[in-house]
Design a protein around this motif. Structure first.
Motif, mmCIF file in Angstrom:
data_model
loop_
_atom_site.group_PDB
_atom_site.id
_atom_site.type_symbol
_atom_site.label_atom_id
_atom_site.label_comp_id
_atom_site.label_asym_id
_atom_site.label_seq_id
_atom_site.Cartn_x
_atom_site.Cartn_y
_atom_site.Cartn_z
ATOM 1 N N TRP A 47 -3.601 -19.715 -50.310
ATOM 2 C CA TRP A 47 -2.419 -19.805 -49.674
ATOM 3 C C TRP A 47 -2.824 -19.077 -48.211
ATOM 4 C CZ3 TRP A 47 0.586 -15.458 -47.943
ATOM 5 C CH2 TRP A 47 1.410 -15.432 -47.299
ATOM 6 N N LEU A 50 3.003 -19.268 -44.219
ATOM 7 C CA LEU A 50 4.209 -19.866 -44.731
ATOM 8 C C LEU A 50 5.248 -19.467 -43.488
ATOM 9 C CD1 LEU A 50 5.772 -20.922 -47.302
ATOM 10 C CD2 LEU A 50 6.466 -18.364 -47.585
ATOM 11 N N ARG A 59 4.973 -15.528 -42.235
ATOM 12 C CA ARG A 59 4.088 -14.906 -43.172
ATOM 13 C C ARG A 59 2.735 -15.378 -43.263
ATOM 14 N NH1 ARG A 59 8.801 -13.566 -46.157
ATOM 15 N NH2 ARG A 59 10.273 -13.229 -44.666
ATOM 16 N N TYR A 60 1.662 -14.277 -43.311
ATOM 17 C CA TYR A 60 0.517 -14.673 -43.406
ATOM 18 C C TYR A 60 -0.380 -14.247 -44.432
ATOM 19 C CZ TYR A 60 0.784 -16.716 -38.444
ATOM 20 O OH TYR A 60 1.231 -17.461 -37.317
ATOM 21 N N SER A 61 -1.472 -14.745 -45.093
ATOM 22 C CA SER A 61 -2.079 -14.021 -46.190
ATOM 23 C C SER A 61 -2.957 -13.198 -45.093
ATOM 24 C CB SER A 61 -2.883 -15.168 -46.868
ATOM 25 O OG SER A 61 -4.155 -14.516 -47.302
ATOM 26 N N PRO A 62 -3.186 -11.979 -45.748
ATOM 27 C CA PRO A 62 -4.036 -10.768 -44.882
ATOM 28 C C PRO A 62 -5.491 -11.471 -44.781
ATOM 29 C CG PRO A 62 -3.077 -10.033 -46.797
ATOM 30 C CD PRO A 62 -2.744 -11.237 -47.052
ATOM 31 N N ARG A 65 -4.695 -13.555 -41.486
ATOM 32 C CA ARG A 65 -3.881 -13.158 -40.272
ATOM 33 C C ARG A 65 -4.881 -12.968 -39.155
ATOM 34 N NH1 ARG A 65 -1.582 -9.028 -42.830
ATOM 35 N NH2 ARG A 65 0.231 -10.578 -43.286
ATOM 36 N N ARG A 99 8.856 -26.010 -49.216
ATOM 37 C CA ARG A 99 9.595 -25.316 -50.570
ATOM 38 C C ARG A 99 10.953 -25.252 -50.090
ATOM 39 N NH1 ARG A 99 8.943 -18.861 -50.235
ATOM 40 N NH2 ARG A 99 11.294 -19.074 -49.567
ATOM 41 N N THR A 103 14.083 -17.777 -52.343
ATOM 42 C CA THR A 103 12.749 -16.872 -52.477
ATOM 43 C C THR A 103 12.208 -17.337 -53.970
ATOM 44 O OG1 THR A 103 13.617 -14.712 -51.171
ATOM 45 C CG2 THR A 103 11.904 -14.531 -52.714
ATOM 46 N N GLY A 104 10.913 -17.077 -53.718
ATOM 47 C CA GLY A 104 10.279 -17.482 -55.207
ATOM 48 C C GLY A 104 10.018 -19.034 -55.403
ATOM 49 N N TYR B 93 4.268 -15.594 -57.549
ATOM 50 C CA TYR B 93 4.974 -14.778 -56.214
ATOM 51 C C TYR B 93 4.645 -13.477 -56.594
ATOM 52 C CZ TYR B 93 8.741 -12.820 -53.387
ATOM 53 O OH TYR B 93 9.304 -12.007 -52.455
ATOM 54 N N THR B 96 7.282 -10.306 -50.721
ATOM 55 C CA THR B 96 7.833 -10.867 -49.729
ATOM 56 C C THR B 96 6.501 -11.299 -48.739
ATOM 57 O OG1 THR B 96 9.715 -9.353 -49.594
ATOM 58 C CG2 THR B 96 9.072 -10.488 -47.347
ATOM 59 N N TYR B 97 5.411 -10.509 -48.946
ATOM 60 C CA TYR B 97 4.292 -10.823 -47.899
ATOM 61 C C TYR B 97 3.189 -11.160 -48.676
ATOM 62 C CZ TYR B 97 6.986 -8.200 -44.511
ATOM 63 O OH TYR B 97 8.139 -7.794 -43.905
ATOM 64 N N THR B 98 3.437 -11.645 -49.908
ATOM 65 C CA THR B 98 2.319 -12.432 -50.575
ATOM 66 C C THR B 98 3.118 -13.437 -51.514
ATOM 67 O OG1 THR B 98 0.859 -10.656 -50.646
ATOM 68 C CG2 THR B 98 0.269 -12.593 -52.097
ATOM 69 N N PRO B 99 3.768 -14.358 -51.103
ATOM 70 C CA PRO B 99 4.593 -15.376 -51.718
ATOM 71 C C PRO B 99 3.978 -16.157 -52.706
ATOM 72 C CG PRO B 99 4.646 -15.931 -49.387
ATOM 73 C CD PRO B 99 3.919 -14.793 -49.477
#
Lengths: 120, 111
Positions: A47, A50, A59-62, A65, A99, A103-104, B93, B96-99
């Protein structure tokens, strides 16, 4: 049924910029979040980013980013992923996915993938 | 955060059952019931087959089932069929920052 249509193939040189696209042909674009998932040759899913189509909350994966920028254009129901300076290691298949806003939620719909090749 | 752990491969004969474990931590699988599974055939996009630990989307055969115990989720394919030969990825999940945190993927081979 929702359909995500991606640009199919991109061939670039190291250092060049690139923006790939994902157009949602369904309804209610702004009710969803969109993501990008990388798959390097012969490897698994990762991932990357998002974004909310409603307010562009991102949101960014580390791991990604600072390397990529994700955006949406609600007027064309399109999500984008952009690089300012490509590297050979960016060679991969990139899938967009959609999606619900809850959330989730899982990625319910997927595009067919954009193959990006970066080579001098 | 590291990828979730899955066996690289599992195999079974047609009609048999196979189970794919997916091990995470108390920060992901252990904390949330947001575990999903994706099936990917070669050269194709992933397809959602299980979400919320054990829910099948419409159209997914009931031979696919999911479960979770502690930090480990599992996908079971009962009555294995030739078309089930594919790669399978778990996903959880993790906040929040790693969905989305994917597993390394498991190749299912139908013997």
């Amino acid at each position: 049924e929702a359909q995500l249509v991606q640009s199919r193939v991109e061939v670039k040189k190291p250092g060049e910029s690139l923006r790939i696209s994902c157009k949602d042909s369904g309804y209610s674009f702004s009710n969803y979040w969109f993501g990008w998932v990388r798959q390097m040759p012969g490897k698994g899913l990762e991932w990357m980013a998002l974004i909310s189509a409603a307010n562009s909350d991102t949101r960014y994966s580390p791991s990604f980013r600072g390397r990529v920028t994700m955006s949406v254009d609600t007027s064309t129901s399109t999500a984008y992923l952009q690089w300012n300076s490509l590297e050979a290691s960016d060679t991969a298949m990139y899938f967009c996915a959609r999606r619900p806003s809850v959330t989730g939620s899982p990625f319910e719909s997927w595009g067919q993938g954009t193959l990006v090749t970066v080579s001098s | 955060q590291s990828a979730l752990t899955q066996p690289r491969s599992v195999s079974g004969s047609p009609g048999q059952s196979v189970t794919i474990p997916c091990t995470g931590t108390s920060s992901d699988i252990g904390s949330y019931n947001f575990v999903s599974w994706y099936q990917q055939h070669p050269g194709k996009a992933p397809k959602l087959i299980i979400y919320a630990v054990n829910t099948r989307p419409s159209g997914v055969p009931d031979r696919f089932s999911g479960s979770k115990s502690g930090n480990t989720a599992s996908l079971t394919i009962s009555g294995l069929q030739a078309e089930d030969e594919a790669d399978y990825y778990c996903c959880s999940y993790a906040g929040t920052y790693t969905p989305y945190l994917f597993g390394i993927g498991t190749t299912v081979t139908v013997l």
